[in-house]
Design a protein around this motif. Structure first.
Motif, PDB file in Angstrom:
ATOM      1  N   UNK A 128       0.907  -1.065   0.014  1.00 34.24           N
ATOM      2  CA  UNK A 128      -0.193   0.050   0.157  1.00 34.24           C
ATOM      3  C   UNK A 128       0.791   1.306  -0.223  1.00 34.24           C
ATOM      4  N   UNK A 129       0.204   2.318  -0.351  1.00 37.40           N
ATOM      5  CA  UNK A 129       0.991   3.659  -0.043  1.00 37.40           C
ATOM      6  C   UNK A 129       1.591   3.630   1.199  1.00 37.40           C
ATOM      7  N   UNK A 177       5.188   4.698   2.019  1.00 37.95           N
ATOM      8  CA  UNK A 177       5.949   5.759   3.033  1.00 37.95           C
ATOM      9  C   UNK A 177       6.520   5.366   4.270  1.00 37.95           C
ATOM     10  N   UNK A 178       6.223   4.147   4.879  1.00 40.76           N
ATOM     11  CA  UNK A 178       6.997   3.669   6.088  1.00 40.76           C
ATOM     12  C   UNK A 178       8.154   3.272   5.740  1.00 40.76           C
ATOM     13  N   UNK A 179       8.209   2.600   4.461  1.00 38.12           N
ATOM     14  CA  UNK A 179       9.599   2.053   4.053  1.00 38.12           C
ATOM     15  C   UNK A 179      10.632   3.505   3.986  1.00 38.12           C
ATOM     16  N   UNK A 180      10.244   4.300   3.264  1.00 37.86           N
ATOM     17  CA  UNK A 180      10.996   5.511   3.100  1.00 37.86           C
ATOM     18  C   UNK A 180      11.254   6.204   4.369  1.00 37.86           C
ATOM     19  N   UNK A 181      10.601   6.431   4.994  1.00 34.25           N
ATOM     20  CA  UNK A 181      10.582   6.959   6.413  1.00 34.25           C
ATOM     21  C   UNK A 181      11.878   6.223   7.228  1.00 34.25           C
ATOM     22  N   UNK A 182      11.747   4.688   7.177  1.00 31.96           N
ATOM     23  CA  UNK A 182      12.571   3.825   8.182  1.00 31.96           C
ATOM     24  C   UNK A 182      13.942   3.990   7.281  1.00 31.96           C
ATOM     25  N   UNK A 183      14.123   4.220   5.966  1.00 33.68           N
ATOM     26  CA  UNK A 183      15.339   4.380   5.631  1.00 33.68           C
ATOM     27  C   UNK A 183      16.323   5.339   5.892  1.00 33.68           C
ATOM     28  N   UNK A 184      15.525   6.335   6.552  1.00 34.78           N
ATOM     29  CA  UNK A 184      16.323   7.627   6.830  1.00 34.78           C
ATOM     30  C   UNK A 184      16.749   8.556   5.609  1.00 34.78           C
ATOM     31  N   UNK A 185      16.047   8.325   4.611  1.00 31.07           N
ATOM     32  CA  UNK A 185      16.664   8.971   3.207  1.00 31.07           C
ATOM     33  C   UNK A 185      16.200  10.463   3.444  1.00 31.07           C
ATOM     34  N   UNK A 186      14.933  10.812   4.071  1.00 28.24           N
ATOM     35  CA  UNK A 186      14.485  11.942   4.049  1.00 28.24           C
ATOM     36  C   UNK A 186      15.057  13.130   5.014  1.00 28.24           C
ATOM     37  N   UNK A 187      15.904  14.305   4.730  1.00 29.73           N
ATOM     38  CA  UNK A 187      16.542  14.918   5.746  1.00 29.73           C
ATOM     39  C   UNK A 187      15.469  16.322   5.878  1.00 29.73           C
ATOM     40  N   UNK A 188      15.814  16.938   7.145  1.00 32.75           N
ATOM     41  CA  UNK A 188      15.019  18.120   7.487  1.00 32.75           C
ATOM     42  C   UNK A 188      16.004  19.115   8.243  1.00 32.75           C
ATOM     43  N   UNK A 189      15.363  20.140   8.393  1.00 33.01           N
ATOM     44  CA  UNK A 189      16.356  21.220   9.010  1.00 33.01           C
ATOM     45  C   UNK A 189      15.198  21.920  10.239  1.00 33.01           C
ATOM     46  N   UNK A 190      15.845  22.864  10.935  1.00 34.56           N
ATOM     47  CA  UNK A 190      15.109  23.560  11.958  1.00 34.56           C
ATOM     48  C   UNK A 190      13.866  24.284  11.160  1.00 34.56           C
ATOM     49  N   UNK A 191      14.234  24.846   9.873  1.00 26.94           N
ATOM     50  CA  UNK A 191      13.248  25.607   9.309  1.00 26.94           C
ATOM     51  C   UNK A 191      12.397  24.853   8.302  1.00 26.94           C
ATOM     52  N   UNK A 192      12.825  23.303   8.037  1.00 28.83           N
ATOM     53  CA  UNK A 192      11.872  22.612   7.041  1.00 28.83           C
ATOM     54  C   UNK A 192      11.708  21.215   7.794  1.00 28.83           C
ATOM     55  N   UNK A 193      10.515  21.320   8.471  1.00 27.49           N
ATOM     56  CA  UNK A 193      10.521  20.151   9.576  1.00 27.49           C
ATOM     57  C   UNK A 193       9.338  19.094   8.757  1.00 27.49           C
ATOM     58  N   UNK A 253      -4.492   5.895   2.513  1.00 28.54           N
ATOM     59  CA  UNK A 253      -3.159   5.008   2.741  1.00 28.54           C
ATOM     60  C   UNK A 253      -3.272   3.621   2.423  1.00 28.54           C
ATOM     61  N   UNK A 254      -4.324   2.958   2.329  1.00 28.57           N
ATOM     62  CA  UNK A 254      -4.423   1.486   2.028  1.00 28.57           C
ATOM     63  C   UNK A 254      -4.337   1.419   0.525  1.00 28.57           C
ATOM     64  N   UNK A 255      -4.427   2.501  -0.160  1.00 27.83           N
ATOM     65  CA  UNK A 255      -4.563   2.166  -1.746  1.00 27.83           C
ATOM     66  C   UNK A 255      -3.134   1.641  -2.306  1.00 27.83           C
ATOM     67  N   UNK A 256      -3.412   0.533  -3.095  1.00 29.32           N
ATOM     68  CA  UNK A 256      -2.216  -0.088  -3.557  1.00 29.32           C
ATOM     69  C   UNK A 256      -1.085   0.830  -4.136  1.00 29.32           C
ATOM     70  N   UNK A 257      -0.051   0.742  -4.191  1.00 33.09           N
ATOM     71  CA  UNK A 257       0.952   1.311  -4.873  1.00 33.09           C
ATOM     72  C   UNK A 257       0.888   1.631  -6.182  1.00 33.09           C
ATOM     73  N   UNK A 258       0.609   0.448  -6.959  1.00 31.29           N
ATOM     74  CA  UNK A 258       0.148   0.515  -8.204  1.00 31.29           C
ATOM     75  C   UNK A 258      -0.876   1.517  -8.758  1.00 31.29           C
ATOM     76  N   UNK A 259      -1.538   1.719  -7.943  1.00 31.51           N
ATOM     77  CA  UNK A 259      -2.791   2.690  -8.097  1.00 31.51           C
ATOM     78  C   UNK A 259      -2.204   4.177  -7.481  1.00 31.51           C
ATOM     79  N   UNK A 260      -1.686   4.169  -6.290  1.00 30.81           N
ATOM     80  CA  UNK A 260      -1.333   5.492  -5.791  1.00 30.81           C
ATOM     81  C   UNK A 260      -0.057   6.055  -6.445  1.00 30.81           C
ATOM     82  N   UNK A 261       0.769   5.297  -6.756  1.00 24.61           N
ATOM     83  CA  UNK A 261       2.033   5.768  -7.502  1.00 24.61           C
ATOM     84  C   UNK A 261       2.390   5.139  -8.888  1.00 24.61           C
ATOM     85  N   UNK A 262       1.252   5.333  -9.727  1.00 23.18           N
ATOM     86  CA  UNK A 262       1.324   4.526 -10.931  1.00 23.18           C
ATOM     87  C   UNK A 262       2.088   4.905 -11.809  1.00 23.18           C
ATOM     88  N   UNK A 263       2.846   6.115 -11.546  1.00 23.64           N
ATOM     89  CA  UNK A 263       3.979   6.786 -12.328  1.00 23.64           C
ATOM     90  C   UNK A 263       5.222   5.994 -11.975  1.00 23.64           C
TER      91      UNK A 263
END
Length: 99
Positions: free
Chosen positions: A31-32, A36-52, A82-92
């Protein structure tokens, strides 16, 4: 399904040093929320104090807003089911996180 995940750099140093693209492969029934949980768990996204927080786009549509856990305990806010299958939610095959 193979998904390319892109992200904005949070600062000039991140633009030079940090990876701005991640490739994830998930089974078609995922699912979507799984993506998203896989991306968050990977530590790939980066933030700053002005971009939270960051918005996750598929094409020109926002599908999720995620937050830095260093600044808040807020959970992802989905703008589509959030339960939308990734093939539908992220078809591109591309999920782009932007500030």
């Amino acid at each position: 399904m193979k998904i390319r995940v892109l992200r904005d750099a949070c600062c000039a140093a991140d633009d030079q040093a940090g990876p701005l693209e991640l490739k994830i492969e998930l089974d078609a029934p995922a699912s979507l929320q799984d993506l998203v949980e896989t991306v968050l768990a990977s530590g790939f996204l980066q933030y700053s104090s002005s971009h939270t927080s960051m918005l996750g786009f598929v094409d020109d549509a926002v599908v999720v807003r995620v937050f830095s856990l260093d600044y808040t305990n807020a959970q992802p806010h989905y703008l589509v089911d959030p339960a939308t299958p990734i093939g539908t939610a992220v078809s591109s095959g591309l999920l782009d996180f932007r500030f």
